[in-house]
Design a protein around this motif. Sequence first.
Motif: not given
Length: 324
Positions: A249-250, A204-215, A190-191, A252-259
């Motif tokens: 928030v992470f 980089l291919p567009e991704r409609e659904d990805r695993a997202l790992y952030i610091s 759901d990212n 709850e939200v289906d974010a389209n970017s880290i921004q």
Amino acid sequence: MSDSNKTDTDTQSTDRRTMNYGKEKVAVYRTYANPLEGVRTIPESSFDGRDNILFGLEVRVQFEGEEFLPSFSEADNSKVVATDSMKNFVLHQAGEYEGATAEGFLHFVGKEFLDTYSHVEAVKMSATEYPFDERPVPGEDGFEPSDVVFRVSDDESAFGEIYLERNDDLIEFKEQTSGVTGIKLIKVKDNSFTGYVQDEYTTLPEREDRALYISLDIFWTYDEPENALGEEPQQYVPAEQVRDIAQVVFHEVDANSIQDLIYQIGLRVLERYPELETVSFEANNRTWIEVRDDLEGDARVFREPPRPTGYQQFSMDRSDLEEQ
């Protein structure tokens, strides 16, 4: 706190020169400090205070003042307070401090420095808190947290920074920054990341659904710097609650970017804490690379990403919330 996040008060800048010195990486530990009690609770967090049975900080001290010029230009150390003395001063004051927060301790020690050394014009104190975890031990009703055994944790750390300046006979609390650093979160689905510039350099291919790992490091300032000290707990913003807001928030939200994600986190922080003036971020994208997507359901196999990695820096204030 990374170099890119250091505030403008890291150096004393005049029309002529930059001049300061100090001591850093001063590790200080206090047992049975006063507990932090009476903080407000928020829907995103179960945090309502801390016992402070263990209170540990890595402290940085910075002195500023024109009286120190001869030590640079004339090898005259008559006004120099040895940095080893600074270290000893910090350690001693840990036993005198009667508050419950990192920011309060820094303010207390900074004021004591200026009271003690009249030729010092300004002092900046910063610290990263050492996190400790209670360890479960058998009790009468099953396992319960020990009140004497703790684990040194690699979890998120609270951060504080204060800047005090002498103005004639007054000591003014000029600036503060609070924060929580070292947040590391992974959301397995759901990212998305779509709609970015596509040109001859894009692989980089567009991704409609990805695993997202952030610091993520998050910092905030108050409308009234004194609220950072924790003397009025209802006006204090605990690092633990801001951390919890980020993870909720992470979730709850289906974010389209880290921004997009950090903007939504910032809005929530500003909404929960009307006493805050700004919130800012440094995020780093550590998203794993997918190597298998042929498994059943949502199962995937990933590998570590190669360097380089992307980062984002962003600051917000109350005008961002008002525009919603």
